[in-house]
Write an enzyme that holds these catalytic residues in place. Sequence first.
Site, short mmCIF file in Angstrom:
data_model
loop_
_atom_site.label_atom_id
_atom_site.label_comp_id
_atom_site.label_asym_id
_atom_site.label_seq_id
_atom_site.Cartn_x
_atom_site.Cartn_y
_atom_site.Cartn_z
CB CYS A 140 -0.82 0.06 1.08
SG CYS A 140 -0.22 -0.24 2.83
CD GLU A 182 -4.19 5.90 4.08
OE1 GLU A 182 -3.17 6.27 4.07
OE2 GLU A 182 -4.36 4.62 3.88
#
Length: 189
Positions: free
Chosen positions: A78, A126
């Site tokens: 990620c 996020e």
Amino acid sequence: MTETLAEPLTDREALPVELVDDAGHAIGACPVSQAHQPPGLLHRAFSVLLFDTTGRVLLQQRAAVKTRFPLVWANTCCGHPAPGESVTDAAANRLAEELGLTTDLTEVGVFRYQAEDADSGRVEHEWDHVLIGRLGSARPRPDPAEVADFAWVQPDALRMRLCDDPANYSPWLGGVLEIADEAYHRTDG
């Protein structure tokens, strides 16, 4: 005499991230470190989950030096695209950097989450783009500065582990798994 110059190390905390509004539209930028200070600034991120030919998913244990959620198990890789950078390009670059892998990636969904790392006090907030890929016979070659370990796991076994021992896994992994696994099966696995 010939000198060899080492490649400069990148301070990932100083890199810019793209801030987004509640609909995922870009509204500015700031350094990674600032975006992760409490209460957290909503910013664009990506999560990659790779599948093998039997439908298992590749997990990584985050390195001990990570500033957020060190040593927990997470999706394959990620990160954050730079402002204006293609999410798919950023994810492919990060996959190569962290695990030495290349494969075609497809964005299959997005979700929003917010979680505080109790140990560091830093916050993840996020707008997370989920990408999947398929990996044949290539073997991960993890960068030890990024990845402590890796493992292939069946999605159903992972779901059970997430329920039984959630503290051992990243807070975003469950959301990534559901979006990725559904998309994987939609494309005939």
